[in-house]
Design a protein around this motif. Structure first.
Motif, PDB file in Angstrom:
ATOM      1  N   GLY A 114       0.795  -1.222   0.000  1.00  0.00           N
ATOM      2  CA  GLY A 114       0.000   0.000   0.000  1.00  0.00           C
ATOM      3  C   GLY A 114       0.826   1.269   0.000  1.00  0.00           C
ATOM      4  N   LEU A 115       2.072   1.181  -0.442  1.00  0.00           N
ATOM      5  CA  LEU A 115       2.902   2.370  -0.577  1.00  0.00           C
ATOM      6  C   LEU A 115       2.818   2.900  -2.009  1.00  0.00           C
ATOM      7  CD1 LEU A 115       6.183   1.345   1.297  1.00  0.00           C
ATOM      8  CD2 LEU A 115       4.354   2.808   2.151  1.00  0.00           C
ATOM      9  N   ALA A 116       3.205   4.132  -2.193  1.00  0.00           N
ATOM     10  CA  ALA A 116       3.393   4.657  -3.545  1.00  0.00           C
ATOM     11  C   ALA A 116       4.805   4.305  -3.977  1.00  0.00           C
ATOM     12  CB  ALA A 116       3.195   6.172  -3.556  1.00  0.00           C
ATOM     13  N   ALA A 117       4.928   3.673  -5.129  1.00  0.00           N
ATOM     14  CA  ALA A 117       6.246   3.270  -5.641  1.00  0.00           C
ATOM     15  C   ALA A 117       6.317   3.626  -7.117  1.00  0.00           C
ATOM     16  CB  ALA A 117       6.464   1.778  -5.444  1.00  0.00           C
ATOM     17  N   GLN A 118       7.330   4.371  -7.474  1.00  0.00           N
ATOM     18  CA  GLN A 118       7.466   4.853  -8.848  1.00  0.00           C
ATOM     19  C   GLN A 118       8.815   4.426  -9.417  1.00  0.00           C
ATOM     20  OE1 GLN A 118       7.461   9.127  -9.212  1.00  0.00           O
ATOM     21  NE2 GLN A 118       7.119   9.082 -11.427  1.00  0.00           N
ATOM     22  N   ALA A 133      12.628  16.001   0.254  1.00  0.00           N
ATOM     23  CA  ALA A 133      11.928  17.092   0.936  1.00  0.00           C
ATOM     24  C   ALA A 133      10.418  16.841   0.988  1.00  0.00           C
ATOM     25  CB  ALA A 133      12.213  18.418   0.238  1.00  0.00           C
ATOM     26  N   ARG A 134       9.897  16.068   0.032  1.00  0.00           N
ATOM     27  CA  ARG A 134       8.470  15.725   0.018  1.00  0.00           C
ATOM     28  C   ARG A 134       8.141  14.605   0.992  1.00  0.00           C
ATOM     29  NH1 ARG A 134       9.144  16.148  -5.787  1.00  0.00           N
ATOM     30  NH2 ARG A 134       9.139  13.859  -5.957  1.00  0.00           N
ATOM     31  N   GLY A 135       9.132  14.080   1.694  1.00  0.00           N
ATOM     32  CA  GLY A 135       8.889  12.996   2.638  1.00  0.00           C
ATOM     33  C   GLY A 135       9.032  11.620   2.041  1.00  0.00           C
ATOM     34  N   GLN A 136       9.514  11.542   0.807  1.00  0.00           N
ATOM     35  CA  GLN A 136       9.726  10.263   0.156  1.00  0.00           C
ATOM     36  C   GLN A 136      11.171   9.800   0.343  1.00  0.00           C
ATOM     37  OE1 GLN A 136       8.457  12.047  -3.595  1.00  0.00           O
ATOM     38  NE2 GLN A 136       6.744  10.604  -3.704  1.00  0.00           N
ATOM     39  N   LEU A 137      11.416   8.541   0.007  1.00  0.00           N
ATOM     40  CA  LEU A 137      12.752   7.978   0.000  1.00  0.00           C
ATOM     41  C   LEU A 137      13.035   7.481  -1.417  1.00  0.00           C
ATOM     42  CD1 LEU A 137      12.603   5.837   3.286  1.00  0.00           C
ATOM     43  CD2 LEU A 137      13.477   8.177   3.033  1.00  0.00           C
ATOM     44  N   ALA A 138      14.303   7.271  -1.745  1.00  0.00           N
ATOM     45  CA  ALA A 138      14.638   6.823  -3.095  1.00  0.00           C
ATOM     46  C   ALA A 138      15.690   5.725  -3.054  1.00  0.00           C
ATOM     47  CB  ALA A 138      15.152   7.992  -3.937  1.00  0.00           C
ATOM     48  N   MET A 139      15.370   4.615  -3.702  1.00  0.00           N
ATOM     49  CA  MET A 139      16.352   3.570  -3.953  1.00  0.00           C
ATOM     50  C   MET A 139      17.120   3.969  -5.205  1.00  0.00           C
ATOM     51  SD  MET A 139      13.870   0.286  -3.176  1.00  0.00           S
ATOM     52  CE  MET A 139      14.972  -0.893  -3.951  1.00  0.00           C
ATOM     53  N   LEU A 140      18.423   4.068  -5.118  1.00  0.00           N
ATOM     54  CA  LEU A 140      19.241   4.573  -6.217  1.00  0.00           C
ATOM     55  C   LEU A 140      20.237   3.515  -6.683  1.00  0.00           C
ATOM     56  CD1 LEU A 140      20.117   8.113  -4.782  1.00  0.00           C
ATOM     57  CD2 LEU A 140      18.177   7.489  -6.263  1.00  0.00           C
ATOM     58  N   SER A 141      20.404   3.407  -7.993  1.00  0.00           N
ATOM     59  CA  SER A 141      21.363   2.482  -8.576  1.00  0.00           C
ATOM     60  C   SER A 141      22.743   3.125  -8.606  1.00  0.00           C
ATOM     61  CB  SER A 141      20.934   2.093  -9.990  1.00  0.00           C
ATOM     62  OG  SER A 141      21.892   1.249 -10.596  1.00  0.00           O
ATOM     63  N   GLY A 195      28.027  11.458  -9.151  1.00  0.00           N
ATOM     64  CA  GLY A 195      27.915  11.108 -10.560  1.00  0.00           C
ATOM     65  C   GLY A 195      28.859  10.004 -10.999  1.00  0.00           C
ATOM     66  N   SER A 196      29.950   9.818 -10.269  1.00  0.00           N
ATOM     67  CA  SER A 196      30.894   8.752 -10.622  1.00  0.00           C
ATOM     68  C   SER A 196      30.319   7.365 -10.346  1.00  0.00           C
ATOM     69  CB  SER A 196      32.198   8.911  -9.831  1.00  0.00           C
ATOM     70  OG  SER A 196      32.850  10.114 -10.176  1.00  0.00           O
ATOM     71  N   PHE A 197      29.341   7.302  -9.447  1.00  0.00           N
ATOM     72  CA  PHE A 197      28.779   6.018  -9.014  1.00  0.00           C
ATOM     73  C   PHE A 197      27.338   5.812  -9.496  1.00  0.00           C
ATOM     74  CE2 PHE A 197      31.779   7.626  -5.898  1.00  0.00           C
ATOM     75  CZ  PHE A 197      32.628   6.552  -5.699  1.00  0.00           C
ATOM     76  N   TYR A 198      26.596   6.894  -9.631  1.00  0.00           N
ATOM     77  CA  TYR A 198      25.147   6.847  -9.839  1.00  0.00           C
ATOM     78  C   TYR A 198      24.807   6.624 -11.304  1.00  0.00           C
ATOM     79  CZ  TYR A 198      20.290   8.560  -9.750  1.00  0.00           C
ATOM     80  OH  TYR A 198      18.925   8.693  -9.878  1.00  0.00           O
ATOM     81  N   ALA A 199      23.921   5.648 -11.551  1.00  0.00           N
ATOM     82  CA  ALA A 199      23.527   5.301 -12.915  1.00  0.00           C
ATOM     83  C   ALA A 199      22.354   6.134 -13.428  1.00  0.00           C
ATOM     84  CB  ALA A 199      23.180   3.817 -12.991  1.00  0.00           C
ATOM     85  N   GLY A 200      21.858   7.061 -12.611  1.00  0.00           N
ATOM     86  CA  GLY A 200      20.797   7.953 -13.071  1.00  0.00           C
ATOM     87  C   GLY A 200      19.412   7.359 -13.048  1.00  0.00           C
ATOM     88  N   ARG A 201      19.232   6.283 -12.286  1.00  0.00           N
ATOM     89  CA  ARG A 201      17.915   5.644 -12.217  1.00  0.00           C
ATOM     90  C   ARG A 201      17.643   5.155 -10.794  1.00  0.00           C
ATOM     91  NH1 ARG A 201      21.297   2.164 -15.184  1.00  0.00           N
ATOM     92  NH2 ARG A 201      21.802   0.230 -14.087  1.00  0.00           N
ATOM     93  N   GLY A 202      16.358   4.924 -10.501  1.00  0.00           N
ATOM     94  CA  GLY A 202      16.006   4.455  -9.178  1.00  0.00           C
ATOM     95  C   GLY A 202      14.518   4.234  -9.016  1.00  0.00           C
ATOM     96  N   ILE A 203      14.100   4.077  -7.781  1.00  0.00           N
ATOM     97  CA  ILE A 203      12.701   3.849  -7.436  1.00  0.00           C
ATOM     98  C   ILE A 203      12.358   4.779  -6.288  1.00  0.00           C
ATOM     99  CG2 ILE A 203      10.992   2.176  -6.617  1.00  0.00           C
ATOM    100  CD1 ILE A 203      13.015  -0.009  -7.693  1.00  0.00           C
ATOM    101  N   ILE A 204      11.305   5.566  -6.460  1.00  0.00           N
ATOM    102  CA  ILE A 204      10.852   6.483  -5.420  1.00  0.00           C
ATOM    103  C   ILE A 204       9.763   5.798  -4.601  1.00  0.00           C
ATOM    104  CG2 ILE A 204       9.760   8.709  -4.938  1.00  0.00           C
ATOM    105  CD1 ILE A 204      10.999   9.735  -7.545  1.00  0.00           C
ATOM    106  N   LEU A 205       9.903   5.847  -3.269  1.00  0.00           N
ATOM    107  CA  LEU A 205       8.955   5.211  -2.368  1.00  0.00           C
ATOM    108  C   LEU A 205       8.361   6.250  -1.438  1.00  0.00           C
ATOM    109  CD1 LEU A 205      11.123   2.120  -1.369  1.00  0.00           C
ATOM    110  CD2 LEU A 205       9.253   2.150  -3.038  1.00  0.00           C
ATOM    111  N   GLY A 206       7.075   6.130  -1.156  1.00  0.00           N
ATOM    112  CA  GLY A 206       6.425   7.060  -0.236  1.00  0.00           C
ATOM    113  C   GLY A 206       5.078   6.550   0.200  1.00  0.00           C
ATOM    114  N   VAL A 207       4.394   7.356   0.971  1.00  0.00           N
ATOM    115  CA  VAL A 207       3.046   7.012   1.430  1.00  0.00           C
ATOM    116  C   VAL A 207       2.062   7.294   0.289  1.00  0.00           C
ATOM    117  CG1 VAL A 207       1.253   7.517   3.119  1.00  0.00           C
ATOM    118  CG2 VAL A 207       3.653   7.497   3.821  1.00  0.00           C
ATOM    119  N   ALA A 208       1.180   6.343   0.040  1.00  0.00           N
ATOM    120  CA  ALA A 208       0.202   6.504  -1.048  1.00  0.00           C
ATOM    121  C   ALA A 208      -0.797   7.600  -0.710  1.00  0.00           C
ATOM    122  CB  ALA A 208      -0.506   5.167  -1.297  1.00  0.00           C
TER     123      ALA A 208
END
Length: 208
Positions: A114-118, A133-141, A195-208
């Protein structure tokens, strides 16, 4: 990042191995993962099963942290791995594991918890502070060597960390394969090194 909003969330930490204090010993090869005395806590049926999966479940560790942060109960890693596989977010192959596959993973997280996942195949660095800042978290590659940000990785991506904060100077992450006392919880990665490590993609997680 000059105008980054300063936000650091209080988020529980999980390593991708059962014993967080042994991560450096496992990653550097001083011990094998199957020697982790807490392997059964993972939900595995044997030390060998635990060893195979533990190297691959950085995304599951990130999800468990986010679930507890957003008030959900985090199942054991092997239970989540089985569900992710059934949902198409992992594909077990002869030579290893394909995944984490973002789109089916995000759909499963929404339906299951029941979370919002993008799923974001394109997530610019400049957007990450606003996400937090919006209260979300991000899984980052990122490349796994981000545990030591001064290193130069051979490529980007291949590992998932959970972005839990941002300041003007750095991104703040929980790293499932970080070294204890150094780069596990609230690890600071300077923006000019990300930028040396980050692939520029991920998944944003938050409260729906």
């Amino acid at each position: 990042m000059g105008n980054a909003t300063s936000t650091v969330h209080s988020v529980p930490y999980y390593a991708q191995w059962a014993s967080g204090h042994l991560v450096k010993d496992i990653v550097t090869g001083r011990i094998q993962a199957k020697e982790d005395p807490a392997w059964a806590d993972y939900g595995a049926t044997s030390p060998e099963e635990y060893e195979w999966w533990s190297w691959r479940l950085c995304g599951v560790a990130c999800l468990r942290m986010a679930l507890e942060h957003f008030g959900r109960t985090a199942p054991a890693p092997m239970a989540l791995a089985a569900e992710c596989t059934a949902a198409g977010a992992y594909e077990k192959q002869e030579d290893g594991l394909r995944g984490l596959i973002y789109a089916p993973f995000a759909s499963w997280v929404e339906a299951r918890f029941g979370l919002a996942a993008q799923a974001r195949p394109n997530l610019p660095v400049a957007e990450i502070p606003d996400v937090l800042a919006r209260g979300q978290l991000a899984m980052l590659s990122v490349h796994p060597s981000i545990r030591q940000p001064k290193d130069e990785p051979p490529h980007t991506g291949g590992h998932l960390v959970l972005a839990v904060g941002a300041t003007e100077q750095e991104l703040v992450v929980h790293n499932p394969s970080g070294y204890p006392g150094i780069s596990q919880e609230y690890a600071q990665v300077p923006w000019d090194r990300l930028g040396s490590f980050y692939a520029g993609r991920g998944i944003i997680l938050g409260v729906a």
